[in-house]
Design an enzyme around this catalytic site. Structure first.
Site, mmCIF file in Angstrom:
data_model
loop_
_atom_site.group_PDB
_atom_site.id
_atom_site.type_symbol
_atom_site.label_atom_id
_atom_site.label_comp_id
_atom_site.label_asym_id
_atom_site.label_seq_id
_atom_site.Cartn_x
_atom_site.Cartn_y
_atom_site.Cartn_z
ATOM 1 N N TYR A 117 36.049 46.831 37.749
ATOM 2 C CA TYR A 117 36.089 45.166 37.614
ATOM 3 C C TYR A 117 37.493 44.553 37.351
ATOM 4 O O TYR A 117 38.283 44.995 37.970
ATOM 5 C CB TYR A 117 35.644 44.831 36.104
ATOM 6 C CG TYR A 117 36.327 45.924 34.546
ATOM 7 C CD1 TYR A 117 37.180 44.999 34.398
ATOM 8 C CD2 TYR A 117 35.588 47.260 33.938
ATOM 9 C CE1 TYR A 117 37.848 45.601 33.432
ATOM 10 C CE2 TYR A 117 36.435 47.116 33.385
ATOM 11 C CZ TYR A 117 36.858 46.303 32.650
ATOM 12 O OH TYR A 117 38.298 46.584 31.884
ATOM 13 N N HIS A 140 47.197 49.858 23.200
ATOM 14 C CA HIS A 140 45.715 50.128 24.073
ATOM 15 C C HIS A 140 45.953 51.016 25.227
ATOM 16 O O HIS A 140 44.777 51.723 24.319
ATOM 17 C CB HIS A 140 45.780 48.769 24.905
ATOM 18 C CG HIS A 140 44.946 48.587 25.836
ATOM 19 N ND1 HIS A 140 44.051 47.565 25.346
ATOM 20 C CD2 HIS A 140 44.922 49.545 27.502
ATOM 21 C CE1 HIS A 140 42.900 47.562 27.007
ATOM 22 N NE2 HIS A 140 43.431 48.324 28.082
#
Length: 217
Positions: A117, A140
């Site tokens: 994506y 993250h």
């Protein structure tokens, strides 16, 4: 790196069987021809596209040639691009390791599924102090590394496409990826996400399998 989704013209399925088979055979022969790119094929469950291609090439011209080759022969003439995203591979400013000549996701055998994506961050992200960005990305990355069954590849699209990044994940179990996304939603860096759709999810197939699923064989 390029990801491109393709939609089949519905009228193709109404052609005589012999004509459909001839188109499929020509298409499959063309995809086995030598090329300067590495291409993987996937079937999709989206309503607006049925096929996903994922490519790695040395130059943008090579990507253009490969895409044109798919659409110019046999069954490919009945396919229309619905999404097309690309970016260049480069070393991450948040991970201190040398980037290999051939990304691991293209060097070995394909896993069962691909999720790819486009991704962009907010303007506020780039106004943060560099140390703060590194701190947020460290958390993250930590979450991502905890999901060892999933491989990731990141391409940079600044100034080259509408998004800032093109992100690809490969895995054998889509449930694992769904769990990863859920966990990443709770990280602080998530608040700086501006774009992370459309999500293109595919199952790895050979061109012959693609043709069969499209009703060509």
């Amino acid at each position: 790196m390029q990801a491109q989704s393709l939609a089949l013209d519905p009228s193709f399925r109404r052609l005589p069987r012999e004509q459909r088979c001839e188109a499929a055979a020509a298409f499959c022969r063309a995809q086995r021809a030598p090329s300067g790119t590495c291409t993987a094929w996937y079937s999709m469950l989206r309503s607006d596209a049925q096929v996903l291609t994922w490519r790695l090439a040395e130059t943008s011209e090579d990507l253009e040639e490969a895409s044109a080759g798919v659409l110019s022969i046999g069954l490919g003439r009945w396919l229309t691009p619905r999404h097309s995203f690309w970016g260049r591979l480069a070393a991450s400013p948040y991970v201190r390791r040398e980037r290999p000549a051939v990304p691991p996701l293209f060097a070995g055998e394909r896993l069962r599924h691909l999720v790819v994506y486009p991704f962009s961050k907010t303007a506020e992200w780039y106004l943060l102090d560099a140390d703060e960005r590194r701190r947020l990305m460290a958390d993250h990355i930590r979450v991502g590394h905890a999901h060892t069954s999933i491989s990731q590849l990141l391409a940079y699209s600044y100034g080259l496409d509408d998004q800032e990044f093109l992100i690809a994940y490969e895995m054998d179990d889509l449930a694992d990826f769904s769990d990863l996304v859920r966990d990443l939603r709770s990280t602080e860096a998530r608040r700086y996400t501006a774009l992370d759709t459309p999500v293109l999810t595919g199952s790895h197939r050979q061109p012959e399998d693609i043709a069969r699923l499209l009703g060509a064989i």
